[in-house]
Design a protein around this motif. Structure first.
Motif: not given
Length: 208
Positions: A44-54, A112-122
């Protein structure tokens, strides 16, 4: 500064949108069941970090590229789908062993955190969604639009943390049931890999 009524309306809409079944909350659900609630929280935190990018991408106008360029959109979409298929294969071939979700040495939470980031950013659809959604709540007469976009992006991330956090906490307890036998763990592996394949297919067939 945006009026409190606008902020509340946006936050309420963000909560409802986070509840709508999609790749991100399904990802949190799957990981929570598969490896426990703490794993779901890290994703979840990884996905939300990706949302910062977006959020920053929309604020800087980068998201327009994905909206107007079919090539850029397709490339990022293929990368995202490929990564999901890679995860599906890794889970599918995983041995049917019990996973001790209380043992921090077994589960790589940073991964797992990095996995969430990658999935969200891509997922280019997220940037395009932000590009379409956030500006509706901005008002040029109330100050910097860029600041307003960042503020709204922050509220959207907060709403996501609340909803995804609830999903992780509630579904994480289910992993204890599957963790009682190797057979149930094998079934869970196959189900999880199927979910990732389905998400990859959904992403690759998404139109701009």
């Amino acid at each position: 500064m945006l009026p409190i009524e606008t902020l509340l309306a946006f936050f309420s809409a963000a909560l409802l949108l986070a509840l709508v079944p999609g790749p991100d909350n399904i990802f949190v659900l799957t990981q929570s069941i598969f490896q426990g609630k703490k794993s779901g929280i890290m994703v979840m935190f990884g996905l939300c970090t990706g949302l910062i990018f977006h959020t920053l991408a929309v604020t800087l106008g980068v998201a327009v590229i994905f909206q107007t360029s079919a090539i850029a959109f397709t490339i990022l979409k293929i990368i995202g789908a490929g990564y999901l298929l890679y995860l599906a294969w890794q889970i599918f071939k995983a041995p049917s062993e019990k996973i001790d979700t209380k043992n921090n040495k077994i589960i790589d939470y940073k991964k797992l955190y990095y996995r969430g980031i990658i999935m969200n950013i891509t997922n280019p659809k997220v940037s395009i969604f932000f590009l379409a959604f956030l500006p509706q709540f901005t008002n040029p007469n109330l100050g910097s639009v860029s600041f307003q976009m960042i503020l709204l992006g922050g509220l959207f991330i907060l709403a996501t943390i609340i909803i995804f956090g609830m999903i992780a906490l509630l579904s994480g307890s289910i992993s204890q049931v599957f963790n009682k036998s190797e057979k149930s763990q094998m079934i869970l592996n196959k189900l999880a890999s199927f979910v990732f394949v389905a998400l990859a297919v959904k992403l690759i067939t998404t139109k701009q």
